[in-house]
Motif scaffolding. Structure first.
Motif, PDB file in Angstrom:
ATOM      1  N   TRP A  58       0.909  -1.509   0.030  1.00 51.86           N
ATOM      2  CA  TRP A  58      -0.017  -0.131  -0.105  1.00 51.86           C
ATOM      3  C   TRP A  58       1.282   1.222  -0.257  1.00 51.86           C
ATOM      4  O   TRP A  58       1.503   1.528   0.535  1.00 51.86           O
ATOM      5  CB  TRP A  58      -1.317  -0.186   1.332  1.00 51.86           C
ATOM      6  CG  TRP A  58      -1.288   1.261   1.807  1.00 51.86           C
ATOM      7  CD1 TRP A  58      -1.432   2.688   1.489  1.00 51.86           C
ATOM      8  CD2 TRP A  58      -3.095   0.680   0.634  1.00 51.86           C
ATOM      9  NE1 TRP A  58      -3.113   2.929   1.520  1.00 51.86           N
ATOM     10  CE2 TRP A  58      -3.716   1.936   1.013  1.00 51.86           C
ATOM     11  CE3 TRP A  58      -4.055   0.096   0.433  1.00 51.86           C
ATOM     12  CZ2 TRP A  58      -5.249   2.848   1.270  1.00 51.86           C
ATOM     13  CZ3 TRP A  58      -5.844   0.300  -0.260  1.00 51.86           C
ATOM     14  CH2 TRP A  58      -6.021   1.224   0.209  1.00 51.86           C
ATOM     15  N   PHE A  59       1.477   2.067  -0.935  1.00 53.66           N
ATOM     16  CA  PHE A  59       1.213   3.044  -1.509  1.00 53.66           C
ATOM     17  C   PHE A  59       1.077   4.297  -0.853  1.00 53.66           C
ATOM     18  O   PHE A  59      -0.260   4.708  -1.861  1.00 53.66           O
ATOM     19  CB  PHE A  59       2.764   3.512  -2.810  1.00 53.66           C
ATOM     20  CG  PHE A  59       3.316   1.615  -2.267  1.00 53.66           C
ATOM     21  CD1 PHE A  59       4.939   1.834  -2.304  1.00 53.66           C
ATOM     22  CD2 PHE A  59       2.658   0.861  -3.373  1.00 53.66           C
ATOM     23  CE1 PHE A  59       5.697   0.746  -2.688  1.00 53.66           C
ATOM     24  CE2 PHE A  59       3.486   0.200  -3.641  1.00 53.66           C
ATOM     25  CZ  PHE A  59       4.995  -0.210  -2.911  1.00 53.66           C
ATOM     26  N   ASP A  60       1.050   5.582  -0.004  1.00 53.58           N
ATOM     27  CA  ASP A  60       0.697   7.005  -0.026  1.00 53.58           C
ATOM     28  C   ASP A  60       1.562   7.723   0.650  1.00 53.58           C
ATOM     29  O   ASP A  60       2.453   7.243   1.074  1.00 53.58           O
ATOM     30  CB  ASP A  60      -0.478   6.265   0.722  1.00 53.58           C
ATOM     31  CG  ASP A  60      -1.327   6.960   1.265  1.00 53.58           C
ATOM     32  OD1 ASP A  60      -1.965   7.998   0.470  1.00 53.58           O
ATOM     33  OD2 ASP A  60      -3.155   6.878   2.024  1.00 53.58           O
ATOM     34  N   GLY A  61       1.048   9.190   0.503  1.00 51.39           N
ATOM     35  CA  GLY A  61       2.106   9.602   1.010  1.00 51.39           C
ATOM     36  C   GLY A  61       1.228  10.105   2.389  1.00 51.39           C
ATOM     37  O   GLY A  61       0.008  10.266   2.699  1.00 51.39           O
ATOM     38  N   ALA A  62       2.802  10.912   3.186  1.00 49.61           N
ATOM     39  CA  ALA A  62       2.059  11.351   4.508  1.00 49.61           C
ATOM     40  C   ALA A  62       2.726  12.769   4.927  1.00 49.61           C
ATOM     41  O   ALA A  62       4.503  12.405   5.054  1.00 49.61           O
ATOM     42  CB  ALA A  62       1.983  10.003   5.950  1.00 49.61           C
ATOM     43  N   PRO A  63       2.112  13.660   5.929  1.00 51.89           N
ATOM     44  CA  PRO A  63       2.900  14.649   6.039  1.00 51.89           C
ATOM     45  C   PRO A  63       4.092  14.145   6.706  1.00 51.89           C
ATOM     46  O   PRO A  63       3.841  13.467   7.934  1.00 51.89           O
ATOM     47  CB  PRO A  63       2.114  15.402   6.923  1.00 51.89           C
ATOM     48  CG  PRO A  63       0.245  14.857   6.414  1.00 51.89           C
ATOM     49  CD  PRO A  63       0.867  13.758   6.147  1.00 51.89           C
ATOM     50  N   ASP A  64       5.239  14.562   6.315  1.00 50.50           N
ATOM     51  CA  ASP A  64       7.143  14.190   7.076  1.00 50.50           C
ATOM     52  C   ASP A  64       6.941  12.542   7.059  1.00 50.50           C
ATOM     53  O   ASP A  64       7.697  12.107   7.893  1.00 50.50           O
ATOM     54  CB  ASP A  64       6.928  14.749   7.917  1.00 50.50           C
ATOM     55  CG  ASP A  64       6.919  15.988   8.177  1.00 50.50           C
ATOM     56  OD1 ASP A  64       7.625  16.949   7.655  1.00 50.50           O
ATOM     57  OD2 ASP A  64       6.430  17.226   9.502  1.00 50.50           O
ATOM     58  N   VAL A  66       4.483  10.193   8.225  1.00 52.00           N
ATOM     59  CA  VAL A  66       4.511   9.906   9.464  1.00 52.00           C
ATOM     60  C   VAL A  66       3.054   9.835   9.630  1.00 52.00           C
ATOM     61  O   VAL A  66       2.387   9.629   9.177  1.00 52.00           O
ATOM     62  CB  VAL A  66       3.952  11.346  10.343  1.00 52.00           C
ATOM     63  CG1 VAL A  66       3.519  11.249  11.757  1.00 52.00           C
ATOM     64  CG2 VAL A  66       5.817  12.238  10.573  1.00 52.00           C
ATOM     65  N   PRO A  67       2.975   7.722   9.816  1.00 50.77           N
ATOM     66  CA  PRO A  67       1.753   6.822   9.625  1.00 50.77           C
ATOM     67  C   PRO A  67       0.569   7.903  10.207  1.00 50.77           C
ATOM     68  O   PRO A  67       0.628   8.191  11.399  1.00 50.77           O
ATOM     69  CB  PRO A  67       2.256   5.426  10.321  1.00 50.77           C
ATOM     70  CG  PRO A  67       3.304   5.883  10.466  1.00 50.77           C
ATOM     71  CD  PRO A  67       3.805   7.090  10.276  1.00 50.77           C
ATOM     72  N   GLN A  68      -0.794   8.028   8.992  1.00 49.31           N
ATOM     73  CA  GLN A  68      -1.509   9.047  10.195  1.00 49.31           C
ATOM     74  C   GLN A  68      -2.274   7.476  10.301  1.00 49.31           C
ATOM     75  O   GLN A  68      -1.784   6.753   9.607  1.00 49.31           O
ATOM     76  CB  GLN A  68      -2.251  10.112   8.516  1.00 49.31           C
ATOM     77  CG  GLN A  68      -1.748  10.593   8.212  1.00 49.31           C
ATOM     78  CD  GLN A  68      -1.078  11.623   9.590  1.00 49.31           C
ATOM     79  OE1 GLN A  68      -2.215  12.061   9.774  1.00 49.31           O
ATOM     80  NE2 GLN A  68       0.012  11.737   9.428  1.00 49.31           N
ATOM     81  N   PRO A  69      -3.672   7.594  10.895  1.00 47.41           N
ATOM     82  CA  PRO A  69      -4.049   6.430  11.913  1.00 47.41           C
ATOM     83  C   PRO A  69      -5.045   5.117  10.830  1.00 47.41           C
ATOM     84  O   PRO A  69      -4.732   3.984  11.548  1.00 47.41           O
ATOM     85  CB  PRO A  69      -6.092   7.766  12.026  1.00 47.41           C
ATOM     86  CG  PRO A  69      -4.764   9.057  12.564  1.00 47.41           C
ATOM     87  CD  PRO A  69      -4.268   9.288  11.524  1.00 47.41           C
ATOM     88  N   GLU A  70      -5.256   5.526   9.363  1.00 39.14           N
ATOM     89  CA  GLU A  70      -5.822   5.056   8.277  1.00 39.14           C
ATOM     90  C   GLU A  70      -4.355   3.879   7.662  1.00 39.14           C
ATOM     91  O   GLU A  70      -4.392   3.010   7.762  1.00 39.14           O
ATOM     92  CB  GLU A  70      -6.231   5.508   7.348  1.00 39.14           C
ATOM     93  CG  GLU A  70      -4.940   6.107   6.382  1.00 39.14           C
ATOM     94  CD  GLU A  70      -5.570   6.939   5.139  1.00 39.14           C
ATOM     95  OE1 GLU A  70      -5.292   6.121   4.090  1.00 39.14           O
ATOM     96  OE2 GLU A  70      -6.242   7.561   5.108  1.00 39.14           O
ATOM     97  N   HIS A  71      -2.590   4.474   7.811  1.00 37.96           N
ATOM     98  CA  HIS A  71      -1.960   3.285   8.150  1.00 37.96           C
ATOM     99  C   HIS A  71      -1.110   3.148   9.063  1.00 37.96           C
ATOM    100  O   HIS A  71      -0.850   1.625   8.986  1.00 37.96           O
ATOM    101  CB  HIS A  71      -0.567   4.948   7.254  1.00 37.96           C
ATOM    102  CG  HIS A  71      -0.828   5.536   6.547  1.00 37.96           C
ATOM    103  ND1 HIS A  71      -0.720   7.277   6.863  1.00 37.96           N
ATOM    104  CD2 HIS A  71      -1.562   5.118   5.372  1.00 37.96           C
ATOM    105  CE1 HIS A  71      -0.668   7.753   5.550  1.00 37.96           C
ATOM    106  NE2 HIS A  71      -1.330   7.181   4.284  1.00 37.96           N
TER     107      HIS A  71
END
Length: 424
Positions: A58-64, A66-71
């Motif tokens: 699963w490839f995605d972007g996140a600020p800095d 940092v894993p977000q809740p969904e990640h």
């Protein structure tokens, strides 16, 4: 190896799903059941390729990055690996950086090492064309999946489509098993009522001020806001006539006003005089879980807290080294990071570890304020879950209210259990 691998460009998959279901590519317009989505991807891949699944990337972007809740939810699922690129904001728009490069590297590496016989690509980006061609040269069959486009046309690179060995379309019926559009709000639709717990914490907005003051708006409270539990008995709601949230409410100086007065020639005395003149004698700035000002009194420790509240232990003081390790394990593997859930988890641990039930009774009487030491610890805990706003490294205001609402929901549940009659 006779196995299949799925590489998902989350920006494409969820953006195209949002366009299909909500009419625009903003992911904020949809809600996603990630467990159902991952299971659907696995079943579809195994059915299309006739090969057992090795892994979903699963490839995605996140600020800095940092894993977000969904990640956090995704990366602990079986057979799922999360790869994060950067998410940057330019000219008011968010853009992913490094996601395509990471997908290209993974695609070519899997093919070169003969880790699988079939690769499923869920993407529309033509930048992956060289990687797709390289995978084919290594004897891997490449399956390209598209999300049904809202306008009926392709939402993928034509070169990518032409080069793929197989192509499938994830249609609206398939997408809606795990994704749905959020309800519209705005001028043409009524705003949804706030959750009762959050509405209760928001129930004391600041009134209009004069002399440089400000008004802090708040969502409309629901018809029946949450009332606090007091020694097992839920208190009656505050009558509207006794609230200070209307035009006739008391005027409150902003923190900026008091800071300027405190540094001026008259010093703190001027600040005290101003607050008294504005209807707040002996008032001080509220704690971080409050709005505006509050009449505290002197308190036994100079902080404005009563001795009983000042004596409340923090979670850190109640937690052993073994519990700290178990907490971290739970945070990583089972806590998704939803703000309301984070508040509940923190409160559950606190209530389970206190040895004196009197502490719980004292805390309950403070609703909706959380004593500042515990409140600060709660927000620091929440920051671990990527809930910091990228703009200024502070937790979003709405998330802060949701965190505290979850905290009080759990405290109420424990308080009710403490006072339930025997045999219930």
């Amino acid at each position: 190896m006779d196995r299949c691998v799925v590489l998902v460009d989350a920006g494409y998959l969820l953006g195209a799903a949002a366009s299909l279901l909500a009419g625009e590519p903003a992911r904020s317009r949809i809600t996603v059941d990630h467990t159902t989505l991952i299971q659907g991807l696995r079943e579809r891949a195994e059915d299309d390729t006739q090969r057992p699944l090795l892994r979903i990337y699963w490839f995605d972007g996140a600020p800095d990055r940092v894993p977000q809740p969904e990640h956090r939810r995704l990366r602990v699922m079986p057979r799922v690996t999360v790869r994060l690129g950067a998410l940057t904001r330019t000219d008011g728009r968010w853009a992913q950086k490094g996601v395509d490069a990471a997908m290209h590297a993974e695609l070519t590496e899997l093919a070169r090492n003969r880790a699988c016989s079939d690769i499923v690509l869920v993407t529309g980006d033509g930048d992956l064309l060289p990687g797709l061609m390289s995978a084919k040269e290594h004897g891997v069959a490449v399956h390209l999946w598209a999300v049904q486009a809202a306008d009926g046309d392709y939402n993928q690179s034509e070169d990518l489509v032409a080069e793929a060995d197989e192509r499938r379309v994830l249609d609206r019926t398939w997408i809606t098993r795990a994704v749905r559009a959020r309800e519209l709000t705005g001028p043409c639709a009524p705003a949804p009522a706030a959750e009762p717990e959050i509405a209760a914490i928001l129930s004391a907005p600041l009134p209009e001020t004069s002399g440089g003051g400000e008004r802090v708006g708040a969502p409309a409270a629901p018809a029946e806001p949450r009332e606090p539990v007091r020694n097992g008995v839920r208190a009656a709601p505050v009558p509207a006539a006794e609230r200070t949230d209307g035009p006739g409410g008391r005027t409150v100086p902003t923190p900026k006003d008091l800071a300027v007065l405190g540094k001026g020639p008259a010093g703190p005395a001027a600040a005290a005089a101003t607050s008294s003149a504005l209807g707040h004698p002996n008032a001080t700035l509220r704690w971080s879980s409050d709005r505006g000002m509050v009449d505290r009194g002197t308190g036994g420790n100079g902080s404005g807290e009563t001795p009983e509240i000042a004596a409340l232990p923090t979670l850190a003081q109640l937690t052993s080294a073994e519990q700290r390790w178990a907490d971290r394990e739970e945070d990583i593997t089972t806590v998704g990071g939803d703000p309301f859930e984070v508040g509940q988890v923190f409160a559950r641990r606190w209530t389970e570890r206190i040895t004196d039930s009197v502490h719980l009774q004292h805390l309950s009487t403070e609703y909706p304020r959380i004593p500042h030491r515990i409140d600060g610890e709660l927000l620091r805990y929440a920051a671990r879950f990527g809930l910091l706003a990228h703009k200024d490294d502070q937790i979003d205001e709405r998330d802060r209210y949701a965190i505290r609402a979850g905290f009080w929901r759990e405290i109420d549940a424990r308080t009710a259990a403490e006072h339930a009659p025997a045999g219930d």
